[in-house]
Design an enzyme around this catalytic site. Structure first.
Site, PDB file in Angstrom:
ATOM      1  N   GLY A 261     112.878  13.738 -11.664  1.00  0.00           N
ATOM      2  CA  GLY A 261     113.165  14.440 -12.892  1.00  0.00           C
ATOM      3  C   GLY A 261     112.203  15.451 -13.277  1.00  0.00           C
ATOM      4  O   GLY A 261     112.671  16.547 -13.797  1.00  0.00           O
ATOM      5  N   ALA A 262     110.851  14.782 -13.067  1.00  0.00           N
ATOM      6  CA  ALA A 262     109.771  15.991 -13.404  1.00  0.00           C
ATOM      7  C   ALA A 262     108.460  15.322 -12.666  1.00  0.00           C
ATOM      8  O   ALA A 262     108.593  14.403 -12.320  1.00  0.00           O
ATOM      9  CB  ALA A 262     109.573  15.998 -14.693  1.00  0.00           C
ATOM     10  N   MET A 263     107.479  16.295 -12.843  1.00  0.00           N
ATOM     11  CA  MET A 263     106.273  15.932 -12.404  1.00  0.00           C
ATOM     12  C   MET A 263     105.027  16.291 -13.299  1.00  0.00           C
ATOM     13  O   MET A 263     104.868  17.633 -13.695  1.00  0.00           O
ATOM     14  CB  MET A 263     105.824  16.453 -11.182  1.00  0.00           C
ATOM     15  CG  MET A 263     104.571  16.223 -10.286  1.00  0.00           C
ATOM     16  SD  MET A 263     104.331  14.500  -9.863  1.00  0.00           S
ATOM     17  CE  MET A 263     102.390  14.394  -9.837  1.00  0.00           C
ATOM     18  N   GLU A 264     104.153  15.535 -13.525  1.00  0.00           N
ATOM     19  CA  GLU A 264     103.301  15.441 -14.999  1.00  0.00           C
ATOM     20  C   GLU A 264     101.991  16.621 -14.588  1.00  0.00           C
ATOM     21  O   GLU A 264     100.991  16.369 -15.200  1.00  0.00           O
ATOM     22  CB  GLU A 264     102.738  14.191 -15.289  1.00  0.00           C
ATOM     23  CG  GLU A 264     101.851  13.343 -14.140  1.00  0.00           C
ATOM     24  CD  GLU A 264     102.749  12.500 -13.187  1.00  0.00           C
ATOM     25  OE1 GLU A 264     104.023  12.853 -13.148  1.00  0.00           O
ATOM     26  OE2 GLU A 264     101.974  11.472 -12.556  1.00  0.00           O
ATOM     27  N   ASN A 265     102.007  17.411 -13.410  1.00  0.00           N
ATOM     28  CA  ASN A 265     100.622  18.192 -13.004  1.00  0.00           C
ATOM     29  C   ASN A 265     100.157  18.708 -14.399  1.00  0.00           C
ATOM     30  O   ASN A 265     100.744  19.305 -15.152  1.00  0.00           O
ATOM     31  CB  ASN A 265     101.212  19.294 -12.451  1.00  0.00           C
ATOM     32  CG  ASN A 265     102.166  19.190 -11.111  1.00  0.00           C
ATOM     33  OD1 ASN A 265     102.098  18.458 -10.375  1.00  0.00           O
ATOM     34  ND2 ASN A 265     103.551  19.680 -11.434  1.00  0.00           N
ATOM     35  N   HIS A 295     107.776  11.600 -21.533  1.00  0.00           N
ATOM     36  CA  HIS A 295     107.041  10.975 -20.453  1.00  0.00           C
ATOM     37  C   HIS A 295     105.905  11.709 -19.736  1.00  0.00           C
ATOM     38  O   HIS A 295     104.772  11.117 -19.631  1.00  0.00           O
ATOM     39  CB  HIS A 295     108.311  10.595 -19.543  1.00  0.00           C
ATOM     40  CG  HIS A 295     107.922  10.148 -18.291  1.00  0.00           C
ATOM     41  ND1 HIS A 295     108.216   8.635 -18.114  1.00  0.00           N
ATOM     42  CD2 HIS A 295     107.110  10.223 -17.097  1.00  0.00           C
ATOM     43  CE1 HIS A 295     107.729   8.119 -16.768  1.00  0.00           C
ATOM     44  NE2 HIS A 295     107.072   9.246 -16.257  1.00  0.00           N
ATOM     45  N   GLU A 296     106.102  12.927 -19.453  1.00  0.00           N
ATOM     46  CA  GLU A 296     105.142  13.886 -18.668  1.00  0.00           C
ATOM     47  C   GLU A 296     103.741  14.039 -19.691  1.00  0.00           C
ATOM     48  O   GLU A 296     102.903  14.013 -19.011  1.00  0.00           O
ATOM     49  CB  GLU A 296     105.510  15.213 -18.431  1.00  0.00           C
ATOM     50  CG  GLU A 296     106.982  15.048 -17.326  1.00  0.00           C
ATOM     51  CD  GLU A 296     107.165  13.952 -16.482  1.00  0.00           C
ATOM     52  OE1 GLU A 296     105.930  13.860 -15.766  1.00  0.00           O
ATOM     53  OE2 GLU A 296     107.999  13.126 -16.196  1.00  0.00           O
ATOM     54  N   GLU A 318     103.311   4.967 -14.649  1.00  0.00           N
ATOM     55  CA  GLU A 318     104.710   5.148 -14.673  1.00  0.00           C
ATOM     56  C   GLU A 318     105.106   4.020 -15.763  1.00  0.00           C
ATOM     57  O   GLU A 318     105.882   4.619 -16.788  1.00  0.00           O
ATOM     58  CB  GLU A 318     105.696   4.790 -13.356  1.00  0.00           C
ATOM     59  CG  GLU A 318     105.325   5.801 -12.298  1.00  0.00           C
ATOM     60  CD  GLU A 318     105.531   7.292 -12.968  1.00  0.00           C
ATOM     61  OE1 GLU A 318     105.892   7.638 -13.817  1.00  0.00           O
ATOM     62  OE2 GLU A 318     104.666   8.041 -12.262  1.00  0.00           O
TER      63      GLU A 318
HETATM   64 ZN    ZN Z   1     106.159   9.580 -14.440  1.00  0.00          ZN
END
Ligand code: ZN
Length: 817
Positions: A261-265, A295-296, A318
């Site tokens: 869905g996404a990545m929290e970089n 969430h991110e 997570e």
């Molecule tokens: Zn996550």
């Protein structure tokens, strides 16, 4: 582009520990040369580090090496084996310089390059997550060797380049970036290409949004919503955590062909760009995007400021991001109904994962190496973990919960920590000893089954026999009395707890205070047919469906009863997301196990809804989708392609839903699908075209899909996924039969052409879904027993086999009459 990453071994926990004991990384200086029309890019990395002295290795997965220098002496590139370059380090300061050529990838990992079919422009983004960083730059690739990074990038003149720290174009095509805070390798990223960028600012934090140029309109349309909720969430996280976001700009990049869905970089979060909506979507889709944004953001604290020491604590990332992302979305954004939507979207994902033979404890998943850990980014680490954190929060209260979090961030700022550290912080903040709770909920896998025994007047709690545990449960039950629903507080502390609802239908824990497989009894199911359509409480309705779904998967609810309930409730179902999220389950699970004619009944109910609900309503959109997916009448589908019902437009999403359904019914040909793609050649069309061609009940259609699985045609991740999902269709057995054996014969070698996320995805979506016969289970088990079978393949095959076993058990329990 295939690079050496496919054969590289994955870092093991013991190796990470000894390298951590040996080294302190001082800094990374990374110089990348990007071009739009090449398969490779230049990557020059200088790593400065302190060592206690002795042998170790650096991770490096290049196409080729130009030059290596270590402590002012050349190093032989032939030493590089399977992604590891051995180093004999000196006590004290060391400098390694790696000048290499790396390959762009198309599987959503490393530096992924995508060509937009809409305009032919090239886009790049970095996904270092898990073990892909060394295919972008040389590094000590493990979460607990953090260091600051300084990036220098050359890129085509019309590109924008974004990284983890603020950067600027110092001369045409040359980009210099500020030095970052200490980062783990897995969230170092770069987003580069002719992206469309929008700017805003909130509370001193520069905010950015970007997307492909061909999605500029979609981005502009939703920018206000995204900027607004980002600001609201920052305010709430700052209020709760008392520590400001420390990574400079906050850039949210919607990028093509993103796996997750996404990545929290830090500073540069990447999202899948289907989250920008070219077509109409339901509120549920917006809720999912909003909770992903939140969430991110939660990860900027849980994950980025403090990072798990090893992947066995990935739940710390997570579960927190899931729990707090959902909570903050519901508390401070326009999506105050987020919890209801999440009940439909997420709960069963977690429960299903937790009931499989592959289940694992939330905490301490036993991940031996980084690649194996990827398999544990599952419903347990997200949904069950979040459910347990909700229980922790209810037990210790907000004050201690957030005070403990702040203590944790302060003690381990820009470092790494373990679960033990977090619980120590909670106890420091005044929470009672949580060890009993930890042992039963976090360290013991599997859900309890909770069912009402009306005759014995008890609620019965049964732990999974292979994972016994004595878990207390506190929740409310909803009882229907005289058409009214009443909540009753329940505490289960033993195998049986007195509970006597008389003849009232009962919904167990509709508010999701606990975690379990809740099984509705016969009286409840019979009563729900009349009661469900009248329920106005959306949380209760979601709870009804979760009880029904849990009971169904447990083999205790007749598929025919599910169809009765669905047909009764669909025409008045007013939680748009209800219909949206129930339908995929109905199509995949209920209809294949329900009596003949069930699909027609569901279709008729959807058609009735289509005419009853208001033109232009979201509910109408959901009803239309349900009608399309259950339609067996090609002329009706053709009619809609000619003229849509009032209130619905033939947008790219609905056009392709109709075409895919026509293809599945064998009522179209390749030429029509090709023409539709040529007519609207967007990235989404290309994926849906793949799905449609694979859905044709012809040898050519199935061969088209298979070539993507076996690697003879190399396609990006989304197209591979669509090919697999299109391939196995009920009624296509004559043309898919030969691929059953080919799947099991070729699967063990699939790791030669796919890796990481995509390998797991391919294993799952090409599994012979429609060949639901007991001997398929035997065939799967034989492959799983092969020595040296790739762990990702093993895990995903085991999960597919478990689904099949469950489906066969449901059939055996409720034989078709
Ligand atoms: Zn996550």
């Amino acid at each position: 582009m295939r690079t050496s990453h496919l054969s590289a071994p994955s870092l093991r926990q013991a190796e990470a520990e000894s390298r951590h004991d040996l080294l302190d990384v001082t800094s990374y200086d990374v110089r990348l040369e990007l071009a739009s029309d090449t398969e490779t890019f230049g990557s020059v990395t200088e790593i400065r580090f302190e060592s206690r002295g002795g042998p170790t290795f650096v991770d490096l997965k290049p196409v080729r090496v130009n030059q290596l220098r270590f402590n002012d002496a050349p190093l032989d590139a032939d030493l590089l084996r399977e992604g590891r370059l051995p180093l004999d380090t000196l006590p004290g300061s060391n400098v390694l310089r790696v000048d290499a050529v790396m390959g762009f990838r198309n599987d959503g990992e490393g530096l992924h390059r995508s060509v937009d079919p809409a305009d032919g422009r090239h886009y790049v983004y970095g996904m270092s997550f898990m073990d892909a960083a060394p295919s972008v730059f040389a590094c000590f690739d493990q979460p607990d060797l953090k260091a600051p990074y300084t990036f220098h990038v050359t890129a085509p003149l019309d590109w924008t380049v974004v990284g983890n720290a603020p950067g600027e174009q110092v001369e045409p095509g040359t980009w210099e970036f500020a030095t970052t805070q200490p980062l783990s390798t897995y969230f170092v990223t770069l987003v580069a290409g002719p992206y469309h960028v929008l700017r805003d600012e909130h509370d001193g934090i520069p905010l950015r949004l970007s997307a492909r140029a061909s999605l500029a309109g979609e981005l502009e349309r939703d920018a206000e919503e995204l900027f607004t909720m980002t600001g609201q969430c920052f305010d709430e996280f700052h209020r709760r955590f008392g520590i400001r976001y420390p990574f400079g700009d906050y850039h949210q990049a919607f990028v093509p062909e993103f796996n997750a869905g996404a990545m929290e970089n830090p500073g540069c979060v990447t999202f899948r760009d289907p989250y920008l909506f070219p077509s109409r979507v339901t509120r549920g889709a917006r809720v999912l995007r909003a909770t992903t944004v939140a969430h991110e953001m939660a990860h900027q604290w849980f994950g980025n400021i403090v990072t798990p020491k090893w992947w066995d604590d990935l739940w710390l990332n997570e579960s927190f991001a899931e729990y707090l992302g959902n909570r903050v979305t519901a508390d401070v954004t326009e999506y105050d109904d987020a919890w209801v939507h999440l009940s439909y979207q997420r709960r069963q994902w977690g429960l299903t994962s937790d009931q499989r033979p592959s289940t694992h404890p939330v905490a301490g998943n036993g991940a031996a190496d980084a690649r194996a850990a990827l398999n544990d980014f599952d419903g347990i680490s997200y949904v069950k973990g979040a459910s347990i954190l909700r229980q922790v929060n209810a037990t210790i209260g907000d004050e201690a919960f957030f005070a403990g979090a702040i203590d944790h961030f302060t003690r381990h700022r820009f470092g790494n920590a373990t679960m033990h550290d977090l619980f120590a912080s909670w106890e420091h903040a005044g929470a009672d000893d949580l060890s009993a709770f930890t042992d039963t909920w976090l360290r013991a896998p599997g859900p309890d089954v909770i069912e009402l025994d009306r005759d014995a007047r008890v609620l019965r709690r049964t732990p999974p026999p292979e994972h016994p545990a004595d878990r207390p449960h506190r929740f409310t039950a909803a009882q229907a009395e005289g058409g009214q629903w009443r909540r009753v507080d329940v505490t289960l502390t033993g195998p049986e707890t007195a509970y006597d609802p008389g003849t009232a239908p009962v919904v167990i824990d509709p508010d999701e205070h606990s975690w379990g497989v809740y099984v509705p009894d016969g009286t409840t199911l019979a009563g729900l047919v009349d009661l469900l359509p009248e329920i106005k409480d959306e949380s209760l309705r979601a709870g009804v469906w979760n009880n029904v779904r849990s009971g169904f998967h447990h083999g205790a609810v007749d598929p025919a009863a599910v169809v009765e309930l669905l047909v009764a409730s669909l025409p008045i179902e007013d939680t748009q997301d209800g219909a949206r999220h129930l339908m995929p389950w109905v199509l995949a699970w209920v209809l294949p196990t329900a009596p003949a004619g069930s699909a027609d009944r569901v279709h008729a109910a959807a058609l009735a809804k289509l005419t009853e609900c208001g033109a232009g309503s979201e509910l109408q959109l959901s009803a239309f989708r349900a009608a399309v997916h259950t339609c067996g009448d090609a002329s009706m589908l053709r009619g809609w392609l000619e003229r849509m019902p009032d209130g619905l437009d033939l947008d790219v999403d609905l056009r392709w839903r109709l075409l895919v359904r026509l293809a599945t019914l064998g009522a179209t040909e390749r030429a029509e699908l090709d023409a539709a793609l040529a007519d609207e050649p967007t990235a989404q069309s290309r994926v849906e075209h793949t799905r449609a061609v694979a859905s044709l009940p012809t040898p050519e259609g199935k061969a088209f899909a298979w070539e993507r699985f076996d690697g003879s045609v190399d396609v990006p991740n989304y197209e591979l996924d669509a090919a697999g999902r299109g391939m196995w269709r009920g009624g296509h057995e004559a043309v898919t039969e030969e691929y059953i054996e080919r799947y099991f014969a070729e699967l063990p070698r699939a790791g030669e052409v796919h890796s990481g996320w995509v390998l797991g995805d391919a294993t799952e979506v090409f599994f012979p879904l429609t060949a639901d016969r007991p001997e398929i289970l035997d065939r799967a088990r034989a492959v799983m027993a092969l020595p040296d079978l790739d762990r990702t393949i093993h895990r995903r095959l085991a999960d597919c086999a478990d689904d099949l076993r469950r489906k066969l058990a449901i059939r055996a329990a409720f034989p078709l009459r």
